[in-house]
Write an enzyme that holds these catalytic residues in place. Structure first.
Site, PDB file in Angstrom:
ATOM      1  N   HIS A 213      -7.974 -20.890   9.450  1.00 48.83           N
ATOM      2  CA  HIS A 213      -9.394 -21.066   9.132  1.00 48.83           C
ATOM      3  C   HIS A 213     -10.015 -19.785   8.570  1.00 48.83           C
ATOM      4  CE1 HIS A 213     -13.627 -21.903   9.282  1.00 48.83           C
ATOM      5  NE2 HIS A 213     -13.763 -20.779   9.964  1.00 48.83           N
TER       6      HIS A 213
ATOM      7  N   CYS B  65     -10.241 -27.126  10.275  1.00 49.29           N
ATOM      8  CA  CYS B  65     -11.523 -27.830  10.377  1.00 49.29           C
ATOM      9  C   CYS B  65     -11.402 -29.319  10.098  1.00 49.29           C
ATOM     10  CB  CYS B  65     -12.554 -27.188   9.443  1.00 49.29           C
ATOM     11  SG  CYS B  65     -13.012 -25.532   9.996  1.00 49.29           S
TER      12      CYS B  65
ATOM     13  N   ASP C  58      -8.447  -6.327   0.400  1.00 48.15           N
ATOM     14  CA  ASP C  58      -7.521  -6.723   1.459  1.00 48.15           C
ATOM     15  C   ASP C  58      -8.124  -6.262   2.764  1.00 48.15           C
ATOM     16  OD1 ASP C  58      -5.897  -4.254   2.802  1.00 48.15           O
ATOM     17  OD2 ASP C  58      -6.572  -3.769   0.776  1.00 48.15           O
TER      18      ASP C  58
ATOM     19  N   CYS D 141     -16.411 -26.501   6.094  1.00 47.80           N
ATOM     20  CA  CYS D 141     -15.129 -25.892   5.696  1.00 47.80           C
ATOM     21  C   CYS D 141     -14.080 -26.984   5.491  1.00 47.80           C
ATOM     22  CB  CYS D 141     -14.666 -24.922   6.781  1.00 47.80           C
ATOM     23  SG  CYS D 141     -13.058 -24.159   6.448  1.00 47.80           S
TER      24      CYS D 141
ATOM     25  N   ASP E 200       0.857  -1.186   0.000  1.00 48.60           N
ATOM     26  CA  ASP E 200       0.000   0.000   0.000  1.00 48.60           C
ATOM     27  C   ASP E 200       0.897   1.241   0.000  1.00 48.60           C
ATOM     28  OD1 ASP E 200       1.001   0.156   2.551  1.00 48.60           O
ATOM     29  OD2 ASP E 200      -0.918  -0.119   3.547  1.00 48.60           O
TER      30      ASP E 200
ATOM     31  N   CYS F 272     -10.710 -26.456   5.417  1.00 46.52           N
ATOM     32  CA  CYS F 272      -9.366 -25.983   5.772  1.00 46.52           C
ATOM     33  C   CYS F 272      -8.661 -26.979   6.698  1.00 46.52           C
ATOM     34  CB  CYS F 272      -9.431 -24.600   6.415  1.00 46.52           C
ATOM     35  SG  CYS F 272      -9.772 -24.609   8.178  1.00 46.52           S
TER      36      CYS F 272
END
Ligand SMILES: [Zn+2]
Length: 405
Positions: free
Chosen positions: A367, A341, A298, A336, A94, A338
């Site tokens: 997660h 999980c 973002d 989920c 940024d 991930c």
């Protein structure tokens, strides 16, 4: 070929939203996409491999933070951000503007990206003229002087300086230096600030184009203008008249203003260049942005929440510390896929957070990032299949059930 190439694959019928791909010299970004924030050249609590496994395609580091620590020359001497942090995919930095104004100007206060405009605490301190409040940032025509939030040392950032720092850092996509105003500011101040942002945009671009880095790094101009329709449109028109590679949409938003502001801007910005909505990442806002033609987002929220134990589920956010999860053997979110999980129970996560174990922050971040990145990826897939509206109503039909109950 320029530093990046963007192409649109499919649009949402009758809307500004689109699915596409940005080609960079460090790989492709399939858009729309959520960009994790690597503030100080690290997404907190995650290794690059763990980050990659969440589905992250690109990371955004903060110019302000890396300028103060370790210093952009040091990063340059390491061969740039990619080598320094061992992330070989696309990167962004940024402009430092938001942090200069939130950390430098309103030191000790939280200038959130989404604010209640009725809260006088959110007004930037530098505008208080009574002399009783220490002025930590002073805005001039050419730049901003501010004191470091680390050690109080005095710094001066101009548009040229911001671009020079971002050249040293070496990200694939960089941003023009802008003034980020609070929506609590009045019209006259917003107008003045916008004129400064426009002057700074031109200076950022001219400086960038004069350096060989402009062949390797894409520069995005930032549209500001607060909550005023006339200023937002004026800004979109001016910034799109300049030869930027893409655009950022900046500013702190009052929640109720965000959609109209994004729509005003994206109706004007040229369709063939990518657009990044800066600092926004709540699921409802991501749907709004994608529908209205935003390609990149973002936000620190998924990782900040993840480290604090506030975790996303398809029914809304939960605090995993709560007693109700102490003996809950089910996964955090059964829907989920991930790492967290697939491998751990709510009871174990609850224990880690209550015991202040570091692994809690890592598993929570994994997660939450997966959840948000995957959500935007599913939106992209839905656009490609012509089913965005169906996906949106089915997701939002269950999301928020917990928080509104
Ligand atoms: Zn998960």
């Amino acid at each position: 070929m320029g530093p990046i190439e963007y192409s649109i694959l499919k649009k949402i019928q009758g809307k500004l939203g689109r699915a596409g791909v940005i080609h960079t010299q460090h790989g492709d970004i399939e858009t729309p996409a959520f960009v994790p924030v690597a503030t100080k050249a690290t997404v907190k609590a995650l290794t690059p491999e763990q980050l990659r496994d969440t589905g992250a395609q690109v990371v955004l580091a903060n110019t302000y933070h890396l300028y103060l620590q370790p210093g952009s020359e040091k990063v340059k001497n390491f061969g740039g951000l990619h080598k320094f942090m061992n992330w070989h995919g696309p990167t962004m930095t940024d402009s430092g503007g938001f942090q200069v104004f939130s950390l430098g100007a309103a030191y000790g206060k939280e200038l959130s990206k989404v604010v209640k405009i009725t809260n006088p605490e959110q007004i930037l301190q530098e505008r208080s003229l009574d002399g009783e409040i220490p002025r930590l940032a002073t805005i001039g025509a050419d730049g901003v002087s501010f004191r470091s939030h680390h050690d109080g040392s005095l710094h001066y950032i101009t548009p040229e300086k911001s671009i020079e720092i971002q050249h040293n850092l070496g990200a694939d996509i960089i941003f023009a230096f802008d003034e980020c105003t609070s929506p609590a500011e009045d019209f006259r101040y917003q107008e003045e600030a916008l004129e400064r942002t426009h002057r700074w945009a031109k200076k950022s671009l001219d400086f960038h184009k004069s350096k060989p880095n402009s062949e390797r790094q894409a520069l995005f101009g930032i549209v500001q203008g607060g909550r005023e329709e006339s200023l937002r449109k004026k800004s979109a028109e001016y910034i799109s008249s300049l030869d930027f590679d893409g655009f950022g949409i900046g500013g702190s938003f009052a929640k109720e203003d965000m959609e109209t502001a994004v729509k005003w801007v994206n109706e004007i910005l040229p369709e063939e260049k990518p657009r990044h909505l800066l600092g926004i990442g709540e699921p409802e806002d991501l749907f709004m942005g994608v529908e209205n033609g935003v390609d990149l987002f973002d936000c620190v929220a998924p990782t900040r929440n993840g480290r604090g134990g506030t975790l996303y589920t398809h029914w809304g956010k939960i605090n995993i510390r709560n007693a109700e999860y102490r003996e809950d053997t089910s996964p955090l979110d059964p829907g989920c896929s991930c790492y967290t999980c697939k491998n751990f129970s709510r009871a174990y996560l609850c224990h880690l957070f209550r015991a202040h174990e570091m692994l809690g922050g890592t598993l929570g971040s994994i997660h939450n990032l997966y959840f948000v990145i995957n959500l935007v990826r599913c939106m992209r897939q839905a656009i490609l299949e012509g089913k965005f509206e169906e996906f949106k109503s089915s997701f939002l039909g269950t999301y928020g059930v917990l928080s509104s109950a």
